[in-house]
Enzyme design. Structure first.
Site, PDB file in Angstrom:
ATOM      1  N   SER A 143       0.954  -1.279  -0.069  1.00 43.22           N
ATOM      2  CA  SER A 143      -0.119  -0.058   0.059  1.00 43.22           C
ATOM      3  C   SER A 143       0.886   1.280  -0.131  1.00 43.22           C
ATOM      4  O   SER A 143       2.053   1.430   0.519  1.00 43.22           O
ATOM      5  CB  SER A 143      -0.901   0.100   1.416  1.00 43.22           C
ATOM      6  OG  SER A 143      -1.326   1.450   1.213  1.00 43.22           O
ATOM      7  N   TYR A 157      -1.504  -0.725  10.097  1.00 40.74           N
ATOM      8  CA  TYR A 157      -1.670  -1.208   8.942  1.00 40.74           C
ATOM      9  C   TYR A 157      -0.420  -0.854   7.813  1.00 40.74           C
ATOM     10  O   TYR A 157       0.175  -1.651   7.128  1.00 40.74           O
ATOM     11  CB  TYR A 157      -2.917  -0.458   8.299  1.00 40.74           C
ATOM     12  CG  TYR A 157      -3.267  -0.426   6.643  1.00 40.74           C
ATOM     13  CD1 TYR A 157      -3.889  -1.961   6.327  1.00 40.74           C
ATOM     14  CD2 TYR A 157      -3.090   0.305   6.068  1.00 40.74           C
ATOM     15  CE1 TYR A 157      -4.012  -2.280   5.049  1.00 40.74           C
ATOM     16  CE2 TYR A 157      -3.263   0.104   4.448  1.00 40.74           C
ATOM     17  CZ  TYR A 157      -3.679  -1.113   3.971  1.00 40.74           C
ATOM     18  OH  TYR A 157      -3.909  -1.182   2.844  1.00 40.74           O
TER      19      TYR A 157
HETATM   20  P1  NAP Z   1     -11.664  -5.009   0.452  1.00 42.48           P
HETATM   21  O1  NAP Z   1     -12.731  -4.200  -0.913  1.00 42.48           O
HETATM   22  O2  NAP Z   1     -12.047  -4.715   1.786  1.00 42.48           O
HETATM   23  O3  NAP Z   1     -12.081  -6.443   0.129  1.00 42.48           O
HETATM   24  C1  NAP Z   1     -11.386  -7.315   0.937  1.00 42.48           C
HETATM   25  C2  NAP Z   1     -11.375  -8.683   0.571  1.00 42.48           C
HETATM   26  O4  NAP Z   1     -10.679  -9.455   1.271  1.00 42.48           O
HETATM   27  C3  NAP Z   1     -12.671  -9.371   0.547  1.00 42.48           C
HETATM   28  O5  NAP Z   1     -12.900 -10.268  -0.564  1.00 42.48           O
HETATM   29  C4  NAP Z   1     -12.485 -10.117   1.756  1.00 42.48           C
HETATM   30  O6  NAP Z   1     -13.456 -11.186   1.948  1.00 42.48           O
HETATM   31  C5  NAP Z   1     -11.321 -10.403   1.801  1.00 42.48           C
HETATM   32  N1  NAP Z   1     -10.711 -10.925   3.216  1.00 42.48           N
HETATM   33  C6  NAP Z   1     -10.825  -9.843   4.404  1.00 42.48           C
HETATM   34  N2  NAP Z   1     -10.170 -10.395   5.306  1.00 42.48           N
HETATM   35  C7  NAP Z   1      -9.776 -11.625   5.219  1.00 42.48           C
HETATM   36  C8  NAP Z   1      -9.325 -12.741   5.619  1.00 42.48           C
HETATM   37  N3  NAP Z   1      -8.756 -12.676   7.030  1.00 42.48           N
HETATM   38  N4  NAP Z   1      -9.033 -14.050   4.938  1.00 42.48           N
HETATM   39  C9  NAP Z   1      -9.330 -13.997   3.729  1.00 42.48           C
HETATM   40  N5  NAP Z   1      -9.968 -13.178   2.918  1.00 42.48           N
HETATM   41  C10 NAP Z   1     -10.058 -11.914   3.706  1.00 42.48           C
HETATM   42  O7  NAP Z   1     -10.364  -4.652   0.111  1.00 42.48           O
HETATM   43  P2  NAP Z   1      -9.534  -4.058  -1.070  1.00 42.48           P
HETATM   44  O8  NAP Z   1      -9.602  -2.629  -1.091  1.00 42.48           O
HETATM   45  O9  NAP Z   1      -9.708  -4.656  -2.604  1.00 42.48           O
HETATM   46  O10 NAP Z   1      -8.017  -4.372  -0.738  1.00 42.48           O
HETATM   47  C11 NAP Z   1      -7.300  -5.427  -1.298  1.00 42.48           C
HETATM   48  C12 NAP Z   1      -5.915  -5.307  -0.834  1.00 42.48           C
HETATM   49  O11 NAP Z   1      -5.421  -4.030  -1.603  1.00 42.48           O
HETATM   50  C13 NAP Z   1      -5.772  -5.131   0.610  1.00 42.48           C
HETATM   51  O12 NAP Z   1      -4.577  -6.070   0.761  1.00 42.48           O
HETATM   52  C14 NAP Z   1      -5.502  -3.733   0.833  1.00 42.48           C
HETATM   53  O13 NAP Z   1      -4.751  -3.590   1.863  1.00 42.48           O
HETATM   54  C15 NAP Z   1      -4.660  -3.395  -0.538  1.00 42.48           C
HETATM   55  N6  NAP Z   1      -4.834  -2.030  -0.632  1.00 42.48           N
HETATM   56  C16 NAP Z   1      -6.272  -1.252  -1.029  1.00 42.48           C
HETATM   57  C17 NAP Z   1      -6.046  -0.022  -1.092  1.00 42.48           C
HETATM   58  C18 NAP Z   1      -7.321   0.704  -1.511  1.00 42.48           C
HETATM   59  O14 NAP Z   1      -7.336   1.910  -1.347  1.00 42.48           O
HETATM   60  N7  NAP Z   1      -8.549   0.150  -1.545  1.00 42.48           N
HETATM   61  C19 NAP Z   1      -4.726   0.729  -1.098  1.00 42.48           C
HETATM   62  C20 NAP Z   1      -3.636   0.222  -0.885  1.00 42.48           C
HETATM   63  C21 NAP Z   1      -3.671  -1.180  -0.482  1.00 42.48           C
HETATM   64  P3  NAP Z   1     -15.196 -11.120   2.259  1.00 42.48           P
HETATM   65  O15 NAP Z   1     -15.815 -10.452   0.846  1.00 42.48           O
HETATM   66  O16 NAP Z   1     -15.346 -12.593   2.466  1.00 42.48           O
HETATM   67  O17 NAP Z   1     -15.027 -10.199   3.404  1.00 42.48           O
END
Ligand code: NAP
Length: 252
Positions: A143, A157
């Site tokens: 991130s 985080y």
């Molecule tokens: P999101 O929309 O909140 O989706 C999270 C996903 O992870 C969902 O499919 C959820 O499953 C799953 N999940 C959560 N906890 C879990 C666990 N303990 N075991 C297995 N699966 C789990 O997240 P996102 O924004 O797409 O983020 C994806 C990645 O990108 C993360 O690593 C995040 O830190 C990183 N990231 C995101 C951003 C951003 O701005 N969005 C920025 C930087 C980095 P369920 O649907 O079953 O709950």
């Protein structure tokens, strides 16, 4: 066309779901992992299947070693593993460090760091030519927070994602001669549910004007970078951490 099985953790929503759909189109058999939202995972798998691709769904918490072993057993049953996307990740409510409980910190590190390392361990056992595998790719989700530190928001985080950066570099070197490339992307502000799960549902709208490109990124823009890093097009790229942040955090 890509071949083999690609396990994507947290592929029911957000960046993981977009990556799963693109990976299905690229030819992978996609294993769509989720932790609680089965319906969303089934929808992603259905989208892949209706485009002529192959996908299956597996529940599992990356904070649990037993669940990770079960997820990989499921992947093994689908065919030869070709790669892993360590996408599952969580944030918590905005807080200062002097307000963070031990329970919060342990959850943050267990899911965001240890989960990714244990998943990578299982992938290396299957992919490494040293273990009789045929090589493959691992992409970790870092991130921009790893560079920015996320003060008064979620330094825990950000620290976990800093560890993911270091892990990416170390593992890439460790397995570089064994047919495995290990890379990461560092997303900036991406429009997904994660902000609401951290108690900031309006974060994207509130921040857009201050972002260099005056907009957030999309899950699909992250997915394209992930698919490129996995592909043969990136055959000499390993140990790289690619900023997909619209210039939000490009200084080291
Ligand atoms: P999101 O929309 O909140 O989706 C999270 C996903 O992870 C969902 O499919 C959820 O499953 C799953 N999940 C959560 N906890 C879990 C666990 N303990 N075991 C297995 N699966 C789990 O997240 P996102 O924004 O797409 O983020 C994806 C990645 O990108 C993360 O690593 C995040 O830190 C990183 N990231 C995101 C951003 C951003 O701005 N969005 C920025 C930087 C980095 P369920 O649907 O079953 O709950």
């Amino acid at each position: 066309m890509a071949e083999g099985v690609l396990l994507i953790t947290g592929a029911s929503r957000g960046i993981g779901a977009a990556t799963a759909i693109l990976a299905g189109r690229a030819g992978y058999h996609v294993v769509v992992n989720y932790v609680g939202n089965q319906a969303a995972a089934e929808t992603v798998a259905g989208t892949i299947a209706s485009a002529g691709g192959r996908a299956s769904v597996v529940q599992g918490d990356v904070g649990s070693e037993a669940d990770i072993l079960r997820m990989f057993a499921h992947a093994d049953a689908q065919g030869r593993l070709a790669g892993l996307v360590n996408n599952a990740g969580v944030v918590d409510l905005s807080a200062r460090v002097d307000e963070m409980s031990l329970e919060r910190l342990e959850r943050m590190m267990r899911i965001n760091i240890i989960g990714s390392i244990v998943c990578a361990r299982e992938a290396v056992k299957r992919l490494s030519t040293m273990h009789g595998g045929e090589g493959g790719g691992i992409v970790n989700l870092s991130s921009a927070a790893a560079k920015l530190g996320a003060p008064a928001n979620y330094v825990d985080y950000a620290s976990a994602k800093g560890a993911i950066d270091t892990f990416t570099v170390g593992l890439a070197k460790e397995v570089a001669a064994e047919g495995i490339r290990v890379n990461a992307i560092r997303p900036g502000i991406i429009a997904t549910d994660i902000h609401a799960s951290g108690g900031q549902p309006d974060r994207v709208a509130e921040m857009e004007a201050s972002l260099p490109m005056k907009r957030a990124g999309t899950a699909e823009e992250c997915a394209k970078a992930i698919l490129w890093l996995l592909s043969d097009e990136a055959s000499y790229t390993t140990g790289a951490i690619l900023d997909v942040s619209g210039a939000r955090a490009i200084l080291p």
